[in-house]
Design an enzyme around this catalytic site. Structure first.
Site, mmCIF file in Angstrom:
data_model
loop_
_atom_site.group_PDB
_atom_site.id
_atom_site.type_symbol
_atom_site.label_atom_id
_atom_site.label_comp_id
_atom_site.label_asym_id
_atom_site.label_seq_id
_atom_site.Cartn_x
_atom_site.Cartn_y
_atom_site.Cartn_z
ATOM 1 C CB THR A 127 -5.734 9.109 -8.087
ATOM 2 O OG1 THR A 127 -5.911 9.596 -9.599
ATOM 3 C CG2 THR A 127 -6.337 10.694 -7.316
ATOM 4 C CE LYS A 130 -3.700 11.516 -4.273
ATOM 5 N NZ LYS A 130 -4.580 11.542 -4.225
ATOM 6 C CB THR A 131 -2.651 18.507 -1.838
ATOM 7 O OG1 THR A 131 -2.964 17.687 -3.213
ATOM 8 C CG2 THR A 131 -2.721 19.612 -2.124
HETATM 9 P P1 ADP Z 1 -5.575 14.357 -1.952
HETATM 10 O O1 ADP Z 1 -4.480 15.824 -2.289
HETATM 11 O O2 ADP Z 1 -4.901 13.426 -1.575
HETATM 12 O O3 ADP Z 1 -6.713 14.266 -2.906
HETATM 13 P P2 ADP Z 1 -5.592 16.651 0.346
HETATM 14 O O4 ADP Z 1 -3.867 16.045 0.708
HETATM 15 O O5 ADP Z 1 -6.167 17.354 -0.741
HETATM 16 O O6 ADP Z 1 -5.971 14.835 -0.760
HETATM 17 O O7 ADP Z 1 -6.563 16.028 1.717
HETATM 18 C C1 ADP Z 1 -8.143 16.591 1.581
HETATM 19 C C2 ADP Z 1 -7.611 17.409 2.901
HETATM 20 O O8 ADP Z 1 -8.099 16.314 4.258
HETATM 21 C C3 ADP Z 1 -7.149 18.164 3.209
HETATM 22 O O9 ADP Z 1 -7.319 19.985 3.017
HETATM 23 C C4 ADP Z 1 -6.744 18.362 4.768
HETATM 24 O O10 ADP Z 1 -7.864 19.113 5.613
HETATM 25 C C5 ADP Z 1 -7.521 16.881 5.513
HETATM 26 N N1 ADP Z 1 -6.581 15.644 5.372
HETATM 27 C C6 ADP Z 1 -5.739 14.569 4.320
HETATM 28 N N2 ADP Z 1 -5.000 14.115 4.998
HETATM 29 C C7 ADP Z 1 -5.060 14.674 6.933
HETATM 30 C C8 ADP Z 1 -4.549 13.972 7.974
HETATM 31 N N3 ADP Z 1 -3.383 13.106 7.709
HETATM 32 N N4 ADP Z 1 -4.430 14.949 8.485
HETATM 33 C C9 ADP Z 1 -5.310 15.921 8.816
HETATM 34 N N5 ADP Z 1 -6.543 16.513 7.785
HETATM 35 C C10 ADP Z 1 -5.765 15.688 6.408
#
Ligand code: ADP
Length: 333
Positions: free
Chosen positions: A159, A65-66
């Protein structure tokens, strides 16, 4: 939001996270349908010279998401301002974010479901009409000013889509759910991270690591870093299958990729509640943890693996859960 302790003193987690985070959509692995839809909306908005419509992402932690919230502004060629739901306690906390926005820039609010109702309602006119009411002065001298804002894009992440009020959810024209990654995508993510960090990893070891990372990129990255440290200390730095499996065994990660907390959930459900049905609050209480943590971080993956099912009367362990815990399932009567 790493679920595991930082096991490596040698790594600066923030810096590594930054290096591993994809920069553009073409660097992202998986979520193809989400990416395709967003690309269409982005290019249409750019052609019109308008801000992208507001976007809401939902899904379990660590799925991107981030990442999307930082990639989208880069694709649009605009700035992004980062805010977090729990820190926006009153409308006045939101004002500096909104008034500092430039034309077509992005405001990202993480954990948007944790904003109080008053803040949420204050956002409505900002989202809809790009204006806010500002109260200047105090007491009898207080005056309400209607302040126009630059047209902007709000990206919200949660979430818990279910905890968002209907009126807020409806103000996001673009709503995307991020689901878990399949094994081939997870393997590519492990390989990509290993290449970026220059970690020598056998393809079979990348596959085993991917298999044990709960279908979640963030967990794959955290586990890869631990396995790297283990390989450097206990082996010759190369991640082979035996090295990866030994390193993960030391973290008590099992063949399904479950960690201690996941297994504690299953054993509590099975041993204390006779396999269920049990409410998440009761399970959380017994485990001495927060119900939110269980429903956000633990249950989605257990449900996906069909180790647990949700029934109207509560959570129930399935035959697969008993098998995995090597316990006999009680028979009726
Ligand atoms: P959320 O915000 O959903 O908790 P993040 O966007 O922080 O998740 O993702 C966590 C880590 O996972 C990121 O720092 C990135 O390195 C990796 N990641 C997430 N999505 C992808 C993707 N589609 N392809 C490659 N790496 C990803």
């Amino acid at each position: 939001m790493a679920r595991e302790p930082i096991l490596s003193a040698s790594t600066n987690d923030d810096e590594i996270n930054h290096r591993l985070r994809p920069q553009y959509m073409r660097d992202m692995i998986g979520q193809r349908d989400v990416i395709e839809r967003l690309q269409i909306s982005i290019s249409a908005a750019m052609k019109r010279g308008e801000p992208l419509s507001h976007v809401l992402f939902d899904g379990p932690p660590g799925l991107g998401k981030t990442t999307f919230a930082t990639v989208i502004p880069r694709e649009l060629g605009v700035n992004v301002h980062l805010a977090s739901g729990p820190t926006l306690k009153a409308p006045k906390d939101l004002v500096p974010f909104l008034t500092n926005l430039q034309e077509r820039s992005v405001l990202f609010i993480d954990e948007i479901h944790r904003m109080p109702r008053g803040v949420e309602e204050y956002l409505y006119t900002a989202m809809e009409d790009f204006r806010i009411d500002l109260v200047l002065g105090e007491g009898v001298n207080a005056r309400t000013h209607n302040l126009p804002l630059k047209p902007f894009t709000l990206i919200g992440a949660t979430t818990r889509a279910g905890m968002l009020s209907g009126p807020l959810r409806d103000r996001f024209p673009i709503r995307e759910h991020l689901g878990f990654y399949d094994l081939s995508e997870m393997t590519r993510i492990v390989q990509r991270s290993a290449t970026k960090l220059k970690i020598d990893t056998d393809p079979d070891a990348a596959l085993e690591l991917a298999r044990r990372s709960r279908s979640t990129p963030r967990i794959a990255n955290t586990r890869l870093l631990w396995v790297r440290d283990y390989a450097e200390t206990k082996a010759n730095g190369i991640i082979t299958v035996p090295v990866a499996l030994d390193a993960l065994a030391m973290l008590e990660i099992d063949t399904l990729g479950l960690d201690k907390q996941d297994r504690a959930y299953l054993t509590t459900l099975v041993r204390v509640f006779g396999g269920g049905p049990a409410g998440v609050e009761a399970i959380a209480h017994t485990m001495n943890t927060a119900a939110d943590t269980l429903s956000d971080e633990v249950e989605p993956y257990l449900l996906r693996l069909e180790l647990v099912v949700r029934t109207p009367r509560g959570r129930m362990a399935t035959a697969k859960a008993y098998q995995h815990l090597q316990l006999n399932m009680p028979t009726d009567g």
